[in-house]
Design a protein around this motif. Sequence first.
Motif, PDB file in Angstrom:
ATOM      1  N   SER A  58       0.787  -1.323   0.064  1.00  0.00           N
ATOM      2  CA  SER A  58       0.068  -0.132   0.100  1.00  0.00           C
ATOM      3  C   SER A  58       0.903   1.360   0.077  1.00  0.00           C
ATOM      4  O   SER A  58       0.280   2.268  -0.580  1.00  0.00           O
ATOM      5  N   PHE A  59       2.012   1.157   0.674  1.00  0.00           N
ATOM      6  CA  PHE A  59       2.967   2.435   0.844  1.00  0.00           C
ATOM      7  C   PHE A  59       3.982   2.479  -0.033  1.00  0.00           C
ATOM      8  O   PHE A  59       5.058   3.332   0.031  1.00  0.00           O
ATOM      9  N   PHE A  60       4.193   1.241  -0.647  1.00  0.00           N
ATOM     10  CA  PHE A  60       5.293   0.822  -1.650  1.00  0.00           C
ATOM     11  C   PHE A  60       6.737   1.030  -0.829  1.00  0.00           C
ATOM     12  O   PHE A  60       7.770   1.707  -1.325  1.00  0.00           O
ATOM     13  N   VAL A  61       6.656   0.521   0.017  1.00  0.00           N
ATOM     14  CA  VAL A  61       8.090   0.237   1.217  1.00  0.00           C
ATOM     15  C   VAL A  61       8.365  -1.058   1.189  1.00  0.00           C
ATOM     16  O   VAL A  61       7.625  -1.932   1.063  1.00  0.00           O
ATOM     17  N   THR A  62       9.449  -1.231   2.061  1.00  0.00           N
ATOM     18  CA  THR A  62       9.850  -2.777   2.472  1.00  0.00           C
ATOM     19  C   THR A  62       8.900  -3.267   3.521  1.00  0.00           C
ATOM     20  O   THR A  62       8.590  -2.518   4.392  1.00  0.00           O
ATOM     21  N   GLU A  63       8.946  -4.641   3.806  1.00  0.00           N
ATOM     22  CA  GLU A  63       8.201  -5.198   4.806  1.00  0.00           C
ATOM     23  C   GLU A  63       9.024  -4.595   6.169  1.00  0.00           C
ATOM     24  O   GLU A  63       8.269  -4.657   7.372  1.00  0.00           O
ATOM     25  N   GLU A  64      10.207  -4.692   6.085  1.00  0.00           N
ATOM     26  CA  GLU A  64      11.227  -4.234   7.302  1.00  0.00           C
ATOM     27  C   GLU A  64      10.460  -2.934   7.761  1.00  0.00           C
ATOM     28  O   GLU A  64      10.703  -2.797   8.659  1.00  0.00           O
ATOM     29  N   PHE A  65      10.378  -2.038   6.673  1.00  0.00           N
ATOM     30  CA  PHE A  65      10.021  -0.604   7.031  1.00  0.00           C
ATOM     31  C   PHE A  65       8.828  -0.804   7.862  1.00  0.00           C
ATOM     32  O   PHE A  65       8.427  -0.003   8.732  1.00  0.00           O
ATOM     33  N   VAL A  66       8.089  -1.540   7.422  1.00  0.00           N
ATOM     34  CA  VAL A  66       6.468  -1.652   7.967  1.00  0.00           C
ATOM     35  C   VAL A  66       6.653  -2.007   9.423  1.00  0.00           C
ATOM     36  O   VAL A  66       6.026  -1.465  10.320  1.00  0.00           O
ATOM     37  N   ILE A  67       7.701  -3.026   9.802  1.00  0.00           N
ATOM     38  CA  ILE A  67       7.786  -3.542  10.997  1.00  0.00           C
ATOM     39  C   ILE A  67       8.296  -2.673  11.974  1.00  0.00           C
ATOM     40  O   ILE A  67       8.034  -2.208  13.029  1.00  0.00           O
ATOM     41  N   LYS A  68       9.323  -1.446  11.420  1.00  0.00           N
ATOM     42  CA  LYS A  68       9.686  -0.312  12.006  1.00  0.00           C
ATOM     43  C   LYS A  68       8.655   0.554  12.428  1.00  0.00           C
ATOM     44  O   LYS A  68       8.684   1.025  13.604  1.00  0.00           O
ATOM     45  N   LYS A  69       7.687   0.684  11.651  1.00  0.00           N
ATOM     46  CA  LYS A  69       6.527   1.479  11.789  1.00  0.00           C
ATOM     47  C   LYS A  69       5.680   1.148  12.890  1.00  0.00           C
ATOM     48  O   LYS A  69       5.305   1.742  13.846  1.00  0.00           O
ATOM     49  N   LEU A  70       5.565  -0.233  13.141  1.00  0.00           N
ATOM     50  CA  LEU A  70       4.643  -0.820  14.207  1.00  0.00           C
ATOM     51  C   LEU A  70       5.541  -0.835  15.407  1.00  0.00           C
ATOM     52  O   LEU A  70       4.839  -0.378  16.408  1.00  0.00           O
ATOM     53  N   LYS A  71       6.763  -0.929  15.344  1.00  0.00           N
ATOM     54  CA  LYS A  71       7.539  -0.678  16.769  1.00  0.00           C
ATOM     55  C   LYS A  71       7.589   0.893  17.198  1.00  0.00           C
ATOM     56  O   LYS A  71       7.512   1.141  18.278  1.00  0.00           O
ATOM     57  N   GLN A  72       7.377   1.797  16.144  1.00  0.00           N
ATOM     58  CA  GLN A  72       7.544   3.306  16.343  1.00  0.00           C
ATOM     59  C   GLN A  72       6.141   3.433  17.195  1.00  0.00           C
ATOM     60  O   GLN A  72       6.122   4.439  17.951  1.00  0.00           O
ATOM     61  N   LEU A  73       4.988   3.029  16.455  1.00  0.00           N
ATOM     62  CA  LEU A  73       3.862   3.233  16.896  1.00  0.00           C
ATOM     63  C   LEU A  73       3.481   2.605  18.502  1.00  0.00           C
ATOM     64  O   LEU A  73       2.943   3.208  19.310  1.00  0.00           O
ATOM     65  N   GLU A  74       4.147   1.533  18.707  1.00  0.00           N
ATOM     66  CA  GLU A  74       4.187   1.018  19.946  1.00  0.00           C
ATOM     67  C   GLU A  74       5.059   2.007  21.043  1.00  0.00           C
ATOM     68  O   GLU A  74       4.409   2.199  22.206  1.00  0.00           O
ATOM     69  N   ARG A  75       6.043   2.458  20.622  1.00  0.00           N
ATOM     70  CA  ARG A  75       6.828   3.477  21.416  1.00  0.00           C
ATOM     71  C   ARG A  75       6.136   4.589  21.787  1.00  0.00           C
ATOM     72  O   ARG A  75       5.975   5.354  22.694  1.00  0.00           O
ATOM     73  N   ARG A  76       5.078   5.203  20.899  1.00  0.00           N
ATOM     74  CA  ARG A  76       4.275   6.246  21.023  1.00  0.00           C
ATOM     75  C   ARG A  76       2.684   5.834  21.496  1.00  0.00           C
ATOM     76  O   ARG A  76       2.096   6.925  21.661  1.00  0.00           O
ATOM     77  N   GLY A  77       2.788   4.509  22.051  1.00  0.00           N
ATOM     78  CA  GLY A  77       1.568   4.308  22.892  1.00  0.00           C
ATOM     79  C   GLY A  77       0.422   3.656  22.167  1.00  0.00           C
ATOM     80  O   GLY A  77      -0.672   3.642  22.734  1.00  0.00           O
ATOM     81  N   PHE A  78       0.399   3.671  20.781  1.00  0.00           N
ATOM     82  CA  PHE A  78      -0.638   2.908  20.129  1.00  0.00           C
ATOM     83  C   PHE A  78      -0.490   1.584  20.255  1.00  0.00           C
ATOM     84  O   PHE A  78       0.406   0.824  20.384  1.00  0.00           O
ATOM     85  N   LYS A  79      -1.798   0.883  20.407  1.00  0.00           N
ATOM     86  CA  LYS A  79      -1.892  -0.492  20.739  1.00  0.00           C
ATOM     87  C   LYS A  79      -2.964  -1.021  19.807  1.00  0.00           C
ATOM     88  O   LYS A  79      -4.118  -0.515  19.949  1.00  0.00           O
ATOM     89  N   HIS A  80      -2.828  -2.189  19.189  1.00  0.00           N
ATOM     90  CA  HIS A  80      -3.782  -3.012  18.351  1.00  0.00           C
ATOM     91  C   HIS A  80      -3.104  -4.191  17.936  1.00  0.00           C
ATOM     92  O   HIS A  80      -2.017  -4.335  17.729  1.00  0.00           O
ATOM     93  N   LEU A  81      -4.006  -5.479  18.112  1.00  0.00           N
ATOM     94  CA  LEU A  81      -3.393  -6.694  17.797  1.00  0.00           C
ATOM     95  C   LEU A  81      -3.153  -6.885  16.236  1.00  0.00           C
ATOM     96  O   LEU A  81      -4.356  -6.587  15.578  1.00  0.00           O
TER      97      LEU A  81
END
Length: 161
Positions: A125-148
């Motif tokens: 969807s964002f035309f990036v690597t899967e590794e980059f998506v994982i980094k975004k998930l970890k960034q959101l976690e650091r920022r207090g977002f939670k979702h399974l």
Amino acid sequence: MLLVPTSKLFSVAQKENITIEWTNFSSPEMQGIYVVDPAVGSPIIGLSKTLEANERKLRCVLAHELGHHFRTAGKWITAACQMDKLLIAKIDREADDWALDTLLPSKGFVTRLKGGMCVSGLADSFFVTEEFVIKKLKQLERRGFKHLINTDKGSFIFYQL
């Protein structure tokens, strides 16, 4: 939907008077580097020639190097000791945060995530690597977002505070 075209990243570099140099790095792990040398004048982003054949990776690397320009320029570092390695990790995370916020805006990313989109779908969807998506998930976690979300790279549990 590609929110930030690759050409826009190059336009940002041009607007900021950053020279882009394509090169063959001696280490295959090295994909990009941001250098500011007052003796040279304008900043330089060196990009591995291997990225020319991988636009997804190019987008991630170029955005990261632009992140150094916008978030960490002026923080001179060397890797002489363990403390320097910790500083490098911190500075790289600051550059990553800029890149992640630019290529994967949180609102659109979380909307897709809550809609059930998987890591590979988000990467497409964002035309990036899967590794980059994982980094975004970890960034959101650091920022207090939670979702399974369960991925082949592990499980992430997020909630929005």
